[in-house]
Design an enzyme around this catalytic site. Structure first.
Site, mmCIF file in Angstrom:
data_model
loop_
_atom_site.group_PDB
_atom_site.id
_atom_site.type_symbol
_atom_site.label_atom_id
_atom_site.label_comp_id
_atom_site.label_asym_id
_atom_site.label_seq_id
_atom_site.Cartn_x
_atom_site.Cartn_y
_atom_site.Cartn_z
ATOM 1 N N ASP A 46 0.868 -1.175 0.000
ATOM 2 C CA ASP A 46 0.000 0.000 0.000
ATOM 3 C C ASP A 46 0.912 1.234 0.000
ATOM 4 O O ASP A 46 1.534 1.560 1.017
ATOM 5 C CB ASP A 46 -0.895 -0.056 1.248
ATOM 6 C CG ASP A 46 -1.669 1.231 1.480
ATOM 7 O OD1 ASP A 46 -1.452 2.211 0.738
ATOM 8 O OD2 ASP A 46 -2.487 1.265 2.417
ATOM 9 N N GLN A 75 0.785 6.466 1.145
ATOM 10 C CA GLN A 75 1.558 7.514 1.822
ATOM 11 C C GLN A 75 2.951 7.702 1.248
ATOM 12 O O GLN A 75 3.488 8.813 1.249
ATOM 13 C CB GLN A 75 1.669 7.192 3.325
ATOM 14 C CG GLN A 75 0.377 7.324 4.083
ATOM 15 C CD GLN A 75 -0.171 8.742 4.081
ATOM 16 O OE1 GLN A 75 0.568 9.720 4.035
ATOM 17 N NE2 GLN A 75 -1.487 8.858 4.116
ATOM 18 N N LYS A 79 -3.120 12.326 -2.839
ATOM 19 C CA LYS A 79 -2.046 12.433 -1.841
ATOM 20 C C LYS A 79 -0.730 12.823 -2.496
ATOM 21 O O LYS A 79 0.312 12.902 -1.855
ATOM 22 C CB LYS A 79 -1.888 11.111 -1.101
ATOM 23 C CG LYS A 79 -3.102 10.783 -0.230
ATOM 24 C CD LYS A 79 -2.849 9.573 0.627
ATOM 25 C CE LYS A 79 -4.121 8.986 1.186
ATOM 26 N NZ LYS A 79 -4.692 9.758 2.291
HETATM 27 N N1 PLP Z 1 -3.720 3.440 2.796
HETATM 28 C C1 PLP Z 1 -3.104 4.427 3.470
HETATM 29 C C2 PLP Z 1 -1.797 4.127 4.146
HETATM 30 C C3 PLP Z 1 -3.667 5.698 3.532
HETATM 31 O O1 PLP Z 1 -3.068 6.668 4.202
HETATM 32 C C4 PLP Z 1 -4.906 5.920 2.877
HETATM 33 C C5 PLP Z 1 -5.566 7.240 2.981
HETATM 34 O O2 PLP Z 1 -5.422 7.949 3.943
HETATM 35 C C6 PLP Z 1 -5.494 4.879 2.175
HETATM 36 C C7 PLP Z 1 -4.879 3.646 2.156
HETATM 37 C C8 PLP Z 1 -6.780 5.058 1.421
HETATM 38 O O3 PLP Z 1 -6.545 5.942 0.364
HETATM 39 P P1 PLP Z 1 -7.760 6.515 -0.509
HETATM 40 O O4 PLP Z 1 -8.742 7.088 0.467
HETATM 41 O O5 PLP Z 1 -7.108 7.555 -1.356
HETATM 42 O O6 PLP Z 1 -8.301 5.394 -1.282
#
Ligand code: PLP
Length: 414
Positions: free
Chosen positions: A208, A211, A234
């Protein structure tokens, strides 16, 4: 400013800030101090203007029309895919699938790869410091398949305990899914080691990267992971767009996740033959303008240089850490040796929700809550934290303002 911290920036921050229109505004009579970059980032003029030009002069649908507007839109759309591929360090742009963001990317893998390859009794490994987006899809999959979800624990600094990870791996491990960088703590995980260890037992690895993507110089081929996810909002690009990197040899084994137009090779009323990746996973009309905006954001980041960004942000993080450490009664949550951008903190005197409301009165935008990472909060025995997260447009002065505002808030509640 502490002696150990150099105020020298590898680039001209004042000039960079002029690129971001939102940063020049006042909030509650104070210049905005935007420190919620882990939640979402601001967009530079370049991205805003590029999308405006696309929408007003160049807009056409992609992959369908044989007329000029559609052909040029399709070309720009695929150029953006190439930019993402270059940014993530893969030579094959067809390994990049556009999605709405990390949440959809992880769901895509859990549904498509997971439902085909995870069987009863198999194991999926995540860590204790995942965002809910990298927990819930795997829980749902494991429940459905009667598989087991295993969790890598973390130490008190918020670092994965690698010996425990090693113990969890085995012949039943099908998927390992961990973040590259924790959104609640800022920990940067040793992903290369995690990937190599998982591959040694034949498991696939999803990282993932929600970040990490805006902060680190990435190379998928060096990293060797099977999947890597990211979110445009982000990384200074629009919301509603993001993506999934997948190794072509793995993507080819996977069935579609969403079905309909654009993901087919041939449809008869009896049977459908699917298109190759990435089209197989991009059913329906995509958010075209957002894709163009994402490509422009990547051009902007590349022009500054990801190494320069990482260097400056690291010095901001060190400086901010010192500022917060000097505040009596404040506990930093997440003190890993390798971390980026994030200063999560907690004080016994004030609930994080009150803290962030008081900071807002000084024009400072930080997040208070569980950051969609409740198991992380449970591990550190706090209900929530306040979280300041820096980007390369932030300054040392803004971190001083944060420190002063936190002191004021604590005083008010003592
Ligand atoms: N994974 C991490 C580590 C995140 O910080 C976030 C969002 O804050 C997500 C997943 C989910 O991202 P999104 O809301 O852009 O799909």
């Amino acid at each position: 400013m502490p002696e150990t911290i150099t105020a020298k920036s590898p680039f001209d921050v004042a000039k960079i800030r002029e690129d971001f229109p939102v940063l020049s505004q006042k909030v509650n009579g104070h210049p905005l101090v935007y420190l919620d970059n882990a939640a979402t980032t601001q967009k530079p003029w370049r991205v805003i203007k590029r999308m405006e030009k696309f929408e007003s002069e160049e807009y056409g649908t992609v992959r369908r029309g044989a007329y000029q507007l559609s052909e040029s839109s399709t070309r720009m759309y695929e150029e953006a895919r190439q930019k993402v591929a270059d940014f993530l360090g893969t030579p094959d742009r067809n390994e990049i699938i556009f999605t709405s963001g990390t949440t959809q990317s992880i769901n895509l893998v859990a549904y498509s790869y997971g439902r085909k390859f995870v069987k009863a009794g198999d194991e999926v490994i995540i860590s204790n410091i995942e965002h809910h987006a990298n927990i819930v899809p795997w829980q749902v999959l494991c429940e459905e398949k009667d598989a087991h979800l295993k969790v890598i624990p973390v130490n008190d600094r918020g670092e994965l305990i690698m010996e425990e990870y090693e113990k969890l791996l085995g012949p039943k491990t099908r998927v390992v899914a961990v973040n590259h960088m924790s959104n609640a703590l800022g920990t940067i995980n040793p992903v290369k080691e995690i990937v190599d260890m998982a591959h040694a037992v034949g498991a696939k690895v999803l990282i993932d990267g929600a970040q990490s993507t805006p902060h680190l110089n990435l190379n998928m081929k060096d990293l060797g992971c099977d999947f890597y996810t990211f979110s445009g909002h982000k990384m200074f690009a629009p919301s509603g767009i993001g993506g999934l990197y997948g190794k072509m040899e793995v993507l080819k084994t996977m069935p579609p996740y969403v079905t309909g137009g654009d993901m087919i090779r041939q449809v008869t009323l009896e049977k459908t033959l699917y298109a190759d990746p990435p089209s197989r996973f991009e059913a329906g009309t995509p958010p075209i303008s957002q894709v163009i905006g994402l490509g422009e954001a990547i051009d902007y980041l590349q022009a500054i240089g990801m190494d320069k960004i990482a260097e400056y942000e690291h010095s901001l993080l060190e400086y901010g850490t010192k500022v917060l450490e000097e505040i009596e009664g404040l506990r930093l949550i997440g003190t890993a040796a390798r971390k980026a951008s994030i200063l999560s903190f907690y004080t016994d005197q004030i609930h994080p929700h009150d803290m962030v409301t008081l900071l807002d009165q000084d024009g400072i935008a930080v997040r208070g809550g569980h950051h969609c990472a409740q198991p992380t909060m449970q591990r550190f025995k706090v209900p929530a934290t306040s979280r300041a997260s820096v980007a390369f447009y932030n300054t040392y002065e803004e971190l001083d303002l944060l420190g002063a505002s936190i002191r004021r808030a604590i005083k008010l509640f003592s």
